[in-house]
Design an enzyme around this catalytic site. Structure first.
Site, PDB file in Angstrom:
ATOM      1  N   ASP A  31      -0.266  -5.698 -10.756  1.00 25.48           N
ATOM      2  CA  ASP A  31      -1.379  -5.444  -9.829  1.00 25.48           C
ATOM      3  C   ASP A  31      -2.703  -5.514 -10.573  1.00 25.48           C
ATOM      4  OD1 ASP A  31      -1.190  -3.132 -11.351  1.00 25.48           O
ATOM      5  OD2 ASP A  31      -0.683  -1.823  -9.692  1.00 25.48           O
ATOM      6  N   HIS A  70       2.636   5.928  -4.812  1.00 23.21           N
ATOM      7  CA  HIS A  70       2.585   4.470  -4.652  1.00 23.21           C
ATOM      8  C   HIS A  70       3.328   3.749  -5.771  1.00 23.21           C
ATOM      9  CE1 HIS A  70      -1.484   4.020  -7.027  1.00 23.21           C
ATOM     10  NE2 HIS A  70      -0.461   3.913  -7.832  1.00 23.21           N
ATOM     11  N   ASN A  93       0.050   9.409  -5.575  1.00 25.45           N
ATOM     12  CA  ASN A  93       0.398   9.588  -4.168  1.00 25.45           C
ATOM     13  C   ASN A  93       1.759   8.966  -3.849  1.00 25.45           C
ATOM     14  OD1 ASN A  93      -0.193   6.895  -4.367  1.00 25.45           O
ATOM     15  ND2 ASN A  93      -1.958   6.934  -2.995  1.00 25.45           N
ATOM     16  N   GLU A 138       0.213   1.176  -1.318  1.00 27.22           N
ATOM     17  CA  GLU A 138      -0.217   2.527  -0.974  1.00 27.22           C
ATOM     18  C   GLU A 138       0.582   3.095   0.198  1.00 27.22           C
ATOM     19  OE1 GLU A 138      -1.997   3.919  -3.083  1.00 27.22           O
ATOM     20  OE2 GLU A 138      -4.037   3.153  -3.298  1.00 27.22           O
TER      21      GLU A 138
END
Length: 244
Positions: A69, A140, A138, A145
């Site tokens: 990413d 991810h 979180n 996400e």
């Protein structure tokens, strides 16, 4: 405890175990395609792996390294980028040639087209031997996400507020609100997934990986569906594991 979960006493031991896993993949297939996560969780493992490769004079000239990413809107020489990390921790220490490196181009202003280019090149690889992942704050994976739905191929994404506090972004004063990432279907192409769990802020994500709930609102929970996911945990980061 879920199968294929290894708990190691500290960050160094977790990293050594991870380096051994990656090295085994390279030994088994010198032409392996490996997806590379960035950040603190895998950093020491990469350094230990580089040392092992040098000591054993392992041939890495036929590997394919794939960037997982990237942040949108930053230049390649910005220390906050995944590009900077991979060049410093992977390409230079391992002597990886540019032709062996598949990555999102930096700050093109045409992120959607860049995702399509990467997805086509990724799908043209005969197989993905290993996908290395960390757990986001979180839950991810890459920059996939949490949400009501997740996307299969490479795509652009607006960052969750927690992701905007990522340690890498502390190296830039520029406001970053989006990114580019391989999608969930891309990650599941991996013959093996190596998931590293490190950092107290990852407790929720690890909890969802270990429990029986599967939800797109905590993407790491979906890895329970993968046929060959190995998770290595730094016990120091997760007090809940002290008695296990």
């Amino acid at each position: 405890m879920r199968k294929n979960v290894l708990i190691r006493d500290n960050y160094e031991e977790m990293s050594r175990e991870a380096a051994d896993v990656i090295y085994e993949v390279i030994e088994k297939n010198p032409e392996a395609a490996i997806v590379i996560a960035t950040g603190h969780s895998p950093r020491l493992a990469y350094r230990m792996l580089a040392e092992k490769v040098r000591e054993n004079q392992t041939d890495v000239s036929r590997l394919t390294i794939i960037k997982l990413d990237e942040w949108a809107g930053l230049d390649a020489d910005n220390e906050a980028t995944c590009e900077y990390f991979i060049r410093k921790e992977i390409l230079e220490p391992f002597g990886i040639d540019e032709k062996q490196y598949l990555h999102f181009a930096m700050n093109t202003g045409e992120e959607e087209a860049e995702c399509r280019r990467i997805e086509e090149a990724y799908q043209n690889l005969s197989q993905i031997d290993l996908v290395i992942l960390g757990i986001g704050m979180n839950g991810h994976l890459g920059l996939n996400e949490p949400g009501e739905e997740l996307i299969g191929p490479a795509h652009t994404i607006l960052l969750d507020d927690k992701t905007k506090t990522h340690e890498l972004l502390s190296h830039t004063e520029k406001k970053v609100v989006g990114g580019l990432t391989l999608g969930m279907e891309d990650l599941f192409r991996g013959q093996k997934i190596l998931l590293l769990a490190d950092g107290k802020e990852k407790e929720k994500g690890l909890e969802y990986y270990l429990n029986d709930v599967i939800t797109t609102k905590v993407p790491v929970s979906l890895l329970k569906l993968h046929r060959n996911c190995q998770c290595i945990v730094n016990r120091e980061s997760f007090p809940v594991l002290e008695q296990q």
